[in-house]
Motif scaffolding. Structure first.
Motif: not given
Length: 266
Positions: A44-50, A56-60, A65-68, A70-77
């Motif tokens: 759930g940490q966007l800082s893992a990516m550059k 930059f664009t995020y599409q879901q 939409r805003e990446i914050s 979307g799915l990447l705003s939360q951690s998933y096992k």
């Protein structure tokens, strides 16, 4: 947002990334960027990516939409993941499955880069299916896909980019073209996983036309080393559903077909 607006936005989006369509990128860099995406998703940490700071664009599910949010705003096992790389399109495709938590997911994500620069991500394009989506059962899907063999194909036996793209297009054209299914090189032992439904051999019960609306918004990741093509699209033949279709060809024949279909945009 209307279908026309979504399509127009997507066309404009790719106009902003012309180099991504003609780039020649390092496979190692593409897979490293895909791994950083998986790290971000599992923590759930966007800082893992550059991410590109300028473009930059995020599409879901076919909606920008805003990446914050979307799915990447939360951690998933993540129970299973697999990535492929397209050195010509400077893009990767990552599939991951999460069966735990309050909301399980099966996800397909294409990542694209500009100017051969795999150190920065220009586009994250995700199709995410969860409870209530078409044939969804993450645990069943996990069981099917874990049993598959995705060994690298020896260079002499790899299908061409053209063969792979034609197979992906022909599959999506089956709903509008009665003859499309017959152009696909089906294997006798192929398996088709649609959501959680398994069909073996995978050319059983195929559509043969009937719709006047061609499945659109197609974007491709082609990896000859494993004989795969992934096509993200809008499934217009049956509605405007966000969709991922992945096909693997081994020894000249289709071995696997995977579909991820969401019933809602965004």
């Amino acid at each position: 947002m209307t279908q026309r607006n979504i399509l127009g936005g997507f066309v404009a989006l790719f106009a902003a990334f012309p180099s991504a369509l003609a780039a020649d990128c390092a496979r190692e860099g593409l897979l490293a960027a895909a791994q950083s995406y998986l790290t971000a998703q599992s923590t759930g940490q966007l800082s893992a990516m550059k991410l590109s700071t300028s473009n930059f664009t995020y599409q879901q599910n076919n909606k920008v939409r805003e990446i914050s949010t979307g799915l990447l705003s939360q951690s998933y096992k993540i129970d299973l993941n697999r990535s492929t790389a397209d050195t010509v399109a400077c893009a990767s495709y990552t599939m991951w499955i999460s069966t735990t938590g309050s909301k399980p997911y099966v996800v397909g994500t294409q990542i694209r880069h500009n100017d051969n620069n795999t150190n920065e991500i220009a586009l994250i394009d995700t199709i995410a299916a969860t409870t209530g989506d078409l044939f969804f059962d993450a645990s069943k899907t996990l069981g099917y896909i874990k049993a598959e063999d995705w060994t690298t194909i020896p260079e002499a036996g790899r299908p061409s980019r053209d063969t792979l793209r034609k197979a992906g297009d022909a599959y999506l054209d089956m709903w509008t073209d009665a003859k499309a299914a017959d152009t696909i090189p089906w294997g006798t032992d192929c398996e088709r996983v649609e959501g959680s439904q398994l069909t073996r051999p995978c050319n059983g019960q195929l559509p043969r036309g009937g719709s006047s609306k061609k499945n659109g918004m197609r974007r491709y990741v082609i990896d000859e080393t494993v004989g795969s093509v992934d096509v993200l699209c809008q499934f217009d033949s049956l509605g405007t559903m966000p969709d991922s279709h992945e096909i693997r060809i081994v020894n000249g024949k289709v071995k696997y077909v995977h579909t991820i279909t969401a019933l809602r945009v965004g």
